[in-house]
Motif scaffolding. Structure first.
Motif, PDB file in Angstrom:
ATOM      1  N   ASN A 173       0.817  -1.214   0.000  1.00  0.00           N
ATOM      2  CA  ASN A 173       0.000   0.000   0.000  1.00  0.00           C
ATOM      3  C   ASN A 173       0.849   1.262   0.000  1.00  0.00           C
ATOM      4  OD1 ASN A 173      -2.451  -1.358  -0.070  1.00  0.00           O
ATOM      5  ND2 ASN A 173      -2.624  -1.461   2.157  1.00  0.00           N
ATOM      6  N   PHE A 174       1.973   1.233   0.684  1.00  0.00           N
ATOM      7  CA  PHE A 174       2.876   2.387   0.678  1.00  0.00           C
ATOM      8  C   PHE A 174       3.444   2.613  -0.718  1.00  0.00           C
ATOM      9  CE2 PHE A 174       7.234   3.990   0.912  1.00  0.00           C
ATOM     10  CZ  PHE A 174       7.032   5.197   1.571  1.00  0.00           C
ATOM     11  N   LEU A 175       3.811   1.538  -1.398  1.00  0.00           N
ATOM     12  CA  LEU A 175       4.425   1.652  -2.721  1.00  0.00           C
ATOM     13  C   LEU A 175       3.445   2.097  -3.798  1.00  0.00           C
ATOM     14  CD1 LEU A 175       6.676  -1.535  -2.606  1.00  0.00           C
ATOM     15  CD2 LEU A 175       7.446   0.853  -2.531  1.00  0.00           C
ATOM     16  N   LEU A 176       2.149   1.937  -3.543  1.00  0.00           N
ATOM     17  CA  LEU A 176       1.160   2.388  -4.517  1.00  0.00           C
ATOM     18  C   LEU A 176       1.225   3.900  -4.734  1.00  0.00           C
ATOM     19  CD1 LEU A 176      -1.984   0.287  -3.548  1.00  0.00           C
ATOM     20  CD2 LEU A 176      -0.632   0.085  -5.647  1.00  0.00           C
ATOM     21  N   ASN A 177       1.575   4.621  -3.677  1.00  0.00           N
ATOM     22  CA  ASN A 177       1.646   6.083  -3.785  1.00  0.00           C
ATOM     23  C   ASN A 177       2.643   6.636  -2.765  1.00  0.00           C
ATOM     24  OD1 ASN A 177       0.981   8.665  -4.687  1.00  0.00           O
ATOM     25  ND2 ASN A 177      -0.677   8.879  -3.192  1.00  0.00           N
ATOM     26  N   PRO A 178       3.937   6.365  -2.962  1.00  0.00           N
ATOM     27  CA  PRO A 178       4.928   6.825  -1.982  1.00  0.00           C
ATOM     28  C   PRO A 178       5.088   8.340  -2.030  1.00  0.00           C
ATOM     29  CG  PRO A 178       6.012   5.872  -3.890  1.00  0.00           C
ATOM     30  CD  PRO A 178       4.554   5.613  -4.060  1.00  0.00           C
ATOM     31  N   PRO A 179       5.324   8.984  -0.892  1.00  0.00           N
ATOM     32  CA  PRO A 179       5.557  10.436  -0.871  1.00  0.00           C
ATOM     33  C   PRO A 179       6.741  10.799  -1.762  1.00  0.00           C
ATOM     34  CG  PRO A 179       5.240   9.582   1.345  1.00  0.00           C
ATOM     35  CD  PRO A 179       5.356   8.393   0.449  1.00  0.00           C
ATOM     36  N   LYS A 180       6.700  11.990  -2.338  1.00  0.00           N
ATOM     37  CA  LYS A 180       7.740  12.413  -3.275  1.00  0.00           C
ATOM     38  C   LYS A 180       9.135  12.370  -2.658  1.00  0.00           C
ATOM     39  CE  LYS A 180       4.881  15.321  -6.260  1.00  0.00           C
ATOM     40  NZ  LYS A 180       4.649  16.685  -6.809  1.00  0.00           N
ATOM     41  N   GLU A 181       9.219  12.651  -1.351  1.00  0.00           N
ATOM     42  CA  GLU A 181      10.537  12.679  -0.727  1.00  0.00           C
ATOM     43  C   GLU A 181      11.200  11.296  -0.695  1.00  0.00           C
ATOM     44  OE1 GLU A 181       7.512  12.875   2.761  1.00  0.00           O
ATOM     45  OE2 GLU A 181       7.706  13.635   0.711  1.00  0.00           O
ATOM     46  N   TYR A 182      10.422  10.246  -0.941  1.00  0.00           N
ATOM     47  CA  TYR A 182      10.978   8.901  -0.959  1.00  0.00           C
ATOM     48  C   TYR A 182      11.566   8.536  -2.316  1.00  0.00           C
ATOM     49  CZ  TYR A 182       9.181   7.560   3.642  1.00  0.00           C
ATOM     50  OH  TYR A 182       8.951   7.474   4.993  1.00  0.00           O
ATOM     51  N   SER A 183      11.306   9.319  -3.330  1.00  0.00           N
ATOM     52  CA  SER A 183      11.725   8.954  -4.685  1.00  0.00           C
ATOM     53  C   SER A 183      13.235   8.814  -4.820  1.00  0.00           C
ATOM     54  CB  SER A 183      11.210   9.983  -5.698  1.00  0.00           C
ATOM     55  OG  SER A 183      11.765  11.260  -5.435  1.00  0.00           O
ATOM     56  N   LYS A 184      13.982   9.577  -4.042  1.00  0.00           N
ATOM     57  CA  LYS A 184      15.446   9.518  -4.127  1.00  0.00           C
ATOM     58  C   LYS A 184      16.020   8.266  -3.477  1.00  0.00           C
ATOM     59  CE  LYS A 184      16.100  14.520  -4.421  1.00  0.00           C
ATOM     60  NZ  LYS A 184      16.723  15.720  -3.819  1.00  0.00           N
ATOM     61  N   MET A 185      15.184   7.509  -2.796  1.00  0.00           N
ATOM     62  CA  MET A 185      15.642   6.268  -2.174  1.00  0.00           C
ATOM     63  C   MET A 185      15.909   5.179  -3.201  1.00  0.00           C
ATOM     64  SD  MET A 185      13.076   5.914   1.096  1.00  0.00           S
ATOM     65  CE  MET A 185      13.709   4.270   1.433  1.00  0.00           C
ATOM     66  N   PHE A 186      15.297   5.300  -4.384  1.00  0.00           N
ATOM     67  CA  PHE A 186      15.340   4.225  -5.357  1.00  0.00           C
ATOM     68  C   PHE A 186      16.363   4.508  -6.459  1.00  0.00           C
ATOM     69  CE2 PHE A 186      11.148   4.529  -3.487  1.00  0.00           C
ATOM     70  CZ  PHE A 186      10.900   3.227  -3.089  1.00  0.00           C
ATOM     71  N   THR A 187      16.935   3.446  -7.020  1.00  0.00           N
ATOM     72  CA  THR A 187      17.841   3.613  -8.142  1.00  0.00           C
ATOM     73  C   THR A 187      17.056   4.022  -9.384  1.00  0.00           C
ATOM     74  OG1 THR A 187      17.662   1.256  -8.690  1.00  0.00           O
ATOM     75  CG2 THR A 187      19.504   1.916  -7.271  1.00  0.00           C
ATOM     76  N   PHE A 188      17.800   4.508 -10.361  1.00  0.00           N
ATOM     77  CA  PHE A 188      17.223   4.912 -11.639  1.00  0.00           C
ATOM     78  C   PHE A 188      16.309   3.830 -12.199  1.00  0.00           C
ATOM     79  CE2 PHE A 188      17.820   4.144 -16.206  1.00  0.00           C
ATOM     80  CZ  PHE A 188      17.181   5.258 -16.724  1.00  0.00           C
ATOM     81  N   PHE A 189      15.149   4.245 -12.708  1.00  0.00           N
ATOM     82  CA  PHE A 189      14.268   3.375 -13.484  1.00  0.00           C
ATOM     83  C   PHE A 189      13.304   2.537 -12.650  1.00  0.00           C
ATOM     84  CE2 PHE A 189      13.545  -0.084 -16.665  1.00  0.00           C
ATOM     85  CZ  PHE A 189      13.167   0.722 -17.723  1.00  0.00           C
ATOM     86  N   ILE A 190      13.612   2.369 -11.355  1.00  0.00           N
ATOM     87  CA  ILE A 190      12.847   1.430 -10.542  1.00  0.00           C
ATOM     88  C   ILE A 190      11.441   1.935 -10.247  1.00  0.00           C
ATOM     89  CG2 ILE A 190      12.704   0.343  -8.260  1.00  0.00           C
ATOM     90  CD1 ILE A 190      14.662  -0.969 -10.192  1.00  0.00           C
ATOM     91  N   LEU A 191      11.354   3.112  -9.656  1.00  0.00           N
ATOM     92  CA  LEU A 191      10.072   3.621  -9.168  1.00  0.00           C
ATOM     93  C   LEU A 191       9.070   3.850 -10.300  1.00  0.00           C
ATOM     94  CD1 LEU A 191       8.688   4.404  -6.526  1.00  0.00           C
ATOM     95  CD2 LEU A 191       9.469   6.748  -6.893  1.00  0.00           C
ATOM     96  N   GLU A 192       9.540   4.431 -11.406  1.00  0.00           N
ATOM     97  CA  GLU A 192       8.625   4.814 -12.482  1.00  0.00           C
ATOM     98  C   GLU A 192       8.313   3.673 -13.448  1.00  0.00           C
ATOM     99  OE1 GLU A 192      11.462   6.322 -11.828  1.00  0.00           O
ATOM    100  OE2 GLU A 192      10.907   8.262 -10.957  1.00  0.00           O
TER     101      GLU A 192
END
Length: 203
Positions: A173-192
């Motif tokens: 459920n968290f990953l369905l809509n993670p807060p923007k500040e969490y986006s930098k936690m992931f490597t390139f290409f993963i989140l999107e």
């Protein structure tokens, strides 16, 4: 609400450790735009020259649909970033599935069967990075799998010889809509690109 749980591997004696110099000098197949093999070169050369090559990712989850991520080791410029549960290059002479089974054993100590892997998607991407270990250009064709059986957290064993790293899980459920500040936690290409495919499978 707690959304992340860190896992790691206890110290074990007499276990073969990963040699980064050997890893960087593995032979990797060069492919054309249709994913046909046209040559083979050292991994360092592949990335230095930005040659198209094959990679695999495997995603794993538990019975509650928590998704497991691997944290990049200290040898990487993106140290600490979250990546697929398992990832790696396809060696010269291997196919994607053979590489996936091999990488699973190397990175988690799990022996998995080819029939337990489901292809989610195949991606083609050119990425310029500051990763000093493998060069500055990653020009990959990547087959992304999901392991169809839920696993338990203690099945994932950290790869020895890689400083830092480990595994972390996050709630569906968290990953369905993670807060923007969490986006930098992931490597390139993963989140999107990749995570939407994983979450779609788990839905």
């Amino acid at each position: 609400m707690r959304v992340c749980v860190l896992t790691d591997e206890p110290k074990r004696a007499k276990t073969k450790m990963t040699n980064l110099e050997i890893e960087n000098n593995r032979m990797i197949d060069v492919v054309d735009e249709n994913d046909a093999v046209v040559d083979s070169k050292l991994r360092t050369e592949i990335h230095r020259l930005g040659l198209p090559h094959r990679e695999i990712h495997i995603w794993m989850f538990d019975e509650s649909k928590n998704v497991f991520f691997q944290k990049r080791g200290l040898h990487s410029a993106s140290a600490g970033s979250l990546d697929a549960t398992i990832g790696g290059h396809v060696n010269a002479g291997e196919d994607y599935l053979e590489a996936a089974v091999r990488e699973a054993k190397e990175e988690t100590k799990m022996k998995i069967a080819p029939g337990d892997l489901i292809v989610l998607k195949k991606f083609k991407k050119l990425h310029i990075t500051k990763d000093y270990l493998w060069g500055k250009t990653n020009n990959f064709i990547r087959t992304v799998y999901i392991y169809k059986n839920p696993i338990k957290e203690d099945q994932l064993k950290k790869e020895l010889g890689i400083p830092g790293g480990g595994f972390q899980k996050m709630a569906y459920n968290f990953l369905l809509n993670p807060p923007k500040e969490y986006s930098k936690m992931f490597t390139f290409f993963i989140l999107e690109e990749e995570l939407p495919e994983v979450l779609k499978y788990l839905r």
